[in-house]
Write an enzyme that holds these catalytic residues in place. Sequence first.
Site, PDB file in Angstrom:
ATOM      1  N   LYS A  22       0.830  -1.209   0.000  1.00 11.36           N
ATOM      2  CA  LYS A  22       0.000   0.000   0.000  1.00 11.36           C
ATOM      3  C   LYS A  22       0.861   1.254   0.000  1.00 11.36           C
ATOM      4  O   LYS A  22       0.615   2.197  -0.765  1.00 11.36           O
ATOM      5  CB  LYS A  22      -0.912  -0.001   1.228  1.00 11.36           C
ATOM      6  CG  LYS A  22      -1.671   1.302   1.462  1.00 11.36           C
ATOM      7  CD  LYS A  22      -2.552   1.217   2.681  1.00 11.36           C
ATOM      8  CE  LYS A  22      -1.801   1.455   3.970  1.00 11.36           C
ATOM      9  NZ  LYS A  22      -1.672   2.905   4.291  1.00 11.36           N
ATOM     10  N   ASN A  23       1.884   1.267   0.843  1.00  9.91           N
ATOM     11  CA  ASN A  23       2.694   2.470   1.000  1.00  9.91           C
ATOM     12  C   ASN A  23       3.686   2.682  -0.137  1.00  9.91           C
ATOM     13  O   ASN A  23       4.396   3.685  -0.152  1.00  9.91           O
ATOM     14  CB  ASN A  23       3.430   2.428   2.337  1.00  9.91           C
ATOM     15  CG  ASN A  23       2.482   2.584   3.512  1.00  9.91           C
ATOM     16  OD1 ASN A  23       1.397   3.136   3.366  1.00  9.91           O
ATOM     17  ND2 ASN A  23       2.878   2.089   4.674  1.00  9.91           N
ATOM     18  N   ARG A 101      -4.391   9.895   5.022  1.00 12.67           N
ATOM     19  CA  ARG A 101      -3.338  10.898   5.096  1.00 12.67           C
ATOM     20  C   ARG A 101      -2.464  10.922   3.849  1.00 12.67           C
ATOM     21  O   ARG A 101      -1.946  11.962   3.457  1.00 12.67           O
ATOM     22  CB  ARG A 101      -2.475  10.618   6.333  1.00 12.67           C
ATOM     23  CG  ARG A 101      -1.402  11.658   6.568  1.00 12.67           C
ATOM     24  CD  ARG A 101      -0.602  11.365   7.831  1.00 12.67           C
ATOM     25  NE  ARG A 101       0.359  12.420   8.088  1.00 12.67           N
ATOM     26  CZ  ARG A 101       1.566  12.454   7.567  1.00 12.67           C
ATOM     27  NH1 ARG A 101       1.964  11.516   6.742  1.00 12.67           N
ATOM     28  NH2 ARG A 101       2.389  13.456   7.835  1.00 12.67           N
ATOM     29  N   CYS A 125      -5.567   7.409  10.274  1.00 12.30           N
ATOM     30  CA  CYS A 125      -5.674   6.753  11.571  1.00 12.30           C
ATOM     31  C   CYS A 125      -5.437   7.738  12.716  1.00 12.30           C
ATOM     32  O   CYS A 125      -4.583   8.623  12.622  1.00 12.30           O
ATOM     33  CB  CYS A 125      -4.655   5.613  11.672  1.00 12.30           C
ATOM     34  SG  CYS A 125      -5.118   4.119  10.791  1.00 12.30           S
ATOM     35  N   ARG A 130       0.429  13.757  13.172  1.00 13.99           N
ATOM     36  CA  ARG A 130       1.342  13.528  12.049  1.00 13.99           C
ATOM     37  C   ARG A 130       1.277  14.742  11.133  1.00 13.99           C
ATOM     38  O   ARG A 130       0.731  14.689  10.040  1.00 13.99           O
ATOM     39  CB  ARG A 130       0.959  12.233  11.305  1.00 13.99           C
ATOM     40  CG  ARG A 130       1.054  11.013  12.181  1.00 13.99           C
ATOM     41  CD  ARG A 130       1.024   9.742  11.369  1.00 13.99           C
ATOM     42  NE  ARG A 130      -0.318   9.449  10.879  1.00 13.99           N
ATOM     43  CZ  ARG A 130      -0.613   8.374  10.134  1.00 13.99           C
ATOM     44  NH1 ARG A 130       0.327   7.534   9.782  1.00 13.99           N
ATOM     45  NH2 ARG A 130      -1.849   8.162   9.730  1.00 13.99           N
ATOM     46  N   ASP A 315       4.817   0.097  12.594  1.00  7.51           N
ATOM     47  CA  ASP A 315       3.648  -0.574  12.022  1.00  7.51           C
ATOM     48  C   ASP A 315       3.555  -2.050  12.394  1.00  7.51           C
ATOM     49  O   ASP A 315       2.566  -2.714  12.047  1.00  7.51           O
ATOM     50  CB  ASP A 315       3.657  -0.434  10.495  1.00  7.51           C
ATOM     51  CG  ASP A 315       3.165   0.926  10.032  1.00  7.51           C
ATOM     52  OD1 ASP A 315       2.645   1.689  10.873  1.00  7.51           O
ATOM     53  OD2 ASP A 315       3.289   1.236   8.836  1.00  7.51           O
ATOM     54  N   ILE A 337       7.567   6.659  17.712  1.00  7.99           N
ATOM     55  CA  ILE A 337       7.135   7.322  16.488  1.00  7.99           C
ATOM     56  C   ILE A 337       5.814   8.064  16.674  1.00  7.99           C
ATOM     57  O   ILE A 337       5.701   9.249  16.361  1.00  7.99           O
ATOM     58  CB  ILE A 337       6.996   6.299  15.340  1.00  7.99           C
ATOM     59  CG1 ILE A 337       8.278   5.469  15.208  1.00  7.99           C
ATOM     60  CG2 ILE A 337       6.666   7.009  14.029  1.00  7.99           C
ATOM     61  CD1 ILE A 337       9.512   6.265  14.857  1.00  7.99           C
ATOM     62  N   ARG A 407      -8.268  -0.982   5.082  1.00  5.98           N
ATOM     63  CA  ARG A 407      -7.420   0.073   4.522  1.00  5.98           C
ATOM     64  C   ARG A 407      -6.046  -0.460   4.142  1.00  5.98           C
ATOM     65  O   ARG A 407      -5.383   0.108   3.264  1.00  5.98           O
ATOM     66  CB  ARG A 407      -7.250   1.223   5.528  1.00  5.98           C
ATOM     67  CG  ARG A 407      -8.494   2.058   5.763  1.00  5.98           C
ATOM     68  CD  ARG A 407      -8.189   3.242   6.672  1.00  5.98           C
ATOM     69  NE  ARG A 407      -7.038   3.965   6.158  1.00  5.98           N
ATOM     70  CZ  ARG A 407      -5.993   4.335   6.895  1.00  5.98           C
ATOM     71  NH1 ARG A 407      -5.945   4.036   8.188  1.00  5.98           N
ATOM     72  NH2 ARG A 407      -4.996   4.997   6.357  1.00  5.98           N
TER      73      ARG A 407
END
Length: 428
Positions: A22-23, A101, A125, A130, A315, A337, A407
């Site tokens: 996804k990222n 985001r 989320c 962030r 994550d 983080i 997601r």
Amino acid sequence: MNKLVIKGRKKLYGTVEISGAKNAALPAMAAAILTSEDVHLHGVPHLADVTTMVDLLEKMGIKTMGYKGGHENNLIKSSITLNTSGMNTYEAPYELVKTMRASVLVLGPLVARYGKAKVSLPGGCAIGSRPIDLHIKGLAALGANVSIDHGYVNVTAKRLKGAKIVFDTPTVTGTENIMMAGTLAKGITVIENAAKEPEITSLAEQLTKMGAVIHGAGTDIIEIQGIDRLHGCSMDIIPDRIEAGTYIIAAAAAGGEVEVTNCNPRHLDALLFKMKEAGIEYTETDNSVVVKREREAWLKSVTIKTMPYPNFPTDLQAQFMVLMTQGDSTSIITETIFENRFMHVAELRRMGADITVENNVAIVKGRTRLTGAQIMATDLRASASLVIAGLMADNVTELSRIYHLDRGYEVMEKKLSKIGAKIERVKV
């Protein structure tokens, strides 16, 4: 509205194939804005966030071809072709950006190619603050005029000019945004303290295929030589290292023997090191990891601290925390983080976990037998951790608010069912 019903204490056996990341897919899609030619992306995952990005790009007049969203189409390998020749707006509206985001990734490409952008401040989320201030400062350093008005970031520039940008902290989307913006800027752009995630390297590879000149991706310092125009390309989306790590942890937690394929173990070094420290047996090849565990034995409790890549990823923190309830003593988990990334703890306590949170530190007592309960997801990775808890627990677990899960994970219940889990999606 759906929920997952999980009947626990079933060992897992078989093979799980990891989907595209996804990222990596989201910035790859945003990068299509930089050219008028077709951009072909292969191995795009079927996820709610990808569907949101498709909706956003189409709302801007960008043509998207080949992608079929929706839960029923998951597990079908998909490609998407994007073409911006019909683009007619430079605004990313609140109703789409608020849910994801990563929508802010259109900011850099829009300003670089069209000289203007209006992008809503992002959502996503609720795991902590962030802010996109580093994105904004980076674009301002490249010569853009930036203002924030009524929740929107407005950016204009005749043409961006290369500059040296030093991030206070590594930021993945910030690095991606400035890297994309720098490809069409005049002169050389240097990003110091850049993020080093594999998704950064993947985007740099795509931009290079489009004609960009980029050096240093994957290191602290990235240099981009701006050019006048980019062209189309074809790009394979890299495997999702977080999904791979989640299934590796799930296999260790439930017990049995599972092969996690279509992954890059080198992207998982920090996790695999901790798995070995915990006493979990695994073997690896160039593109797979096989996890084997007899569930009856307690694991060794280990300590983790989340840090930017290549260190232990935030994550995977929630998933690993669940695993540590099966440790032989006490595990200390430090989150550096995001400040709100322990929201899954309250739900794990409902299942019998003994976890104490002090500021950004969670103290996890091992030798805990989890029991099924009615629980709810609070964010994307918390959702995955609660699924793992349900696999381990006695009796039945019902997990609601699984739209968070959708997601970032392609039909997790189908993949888990194929390897022996008793899990189903139920409409409520």
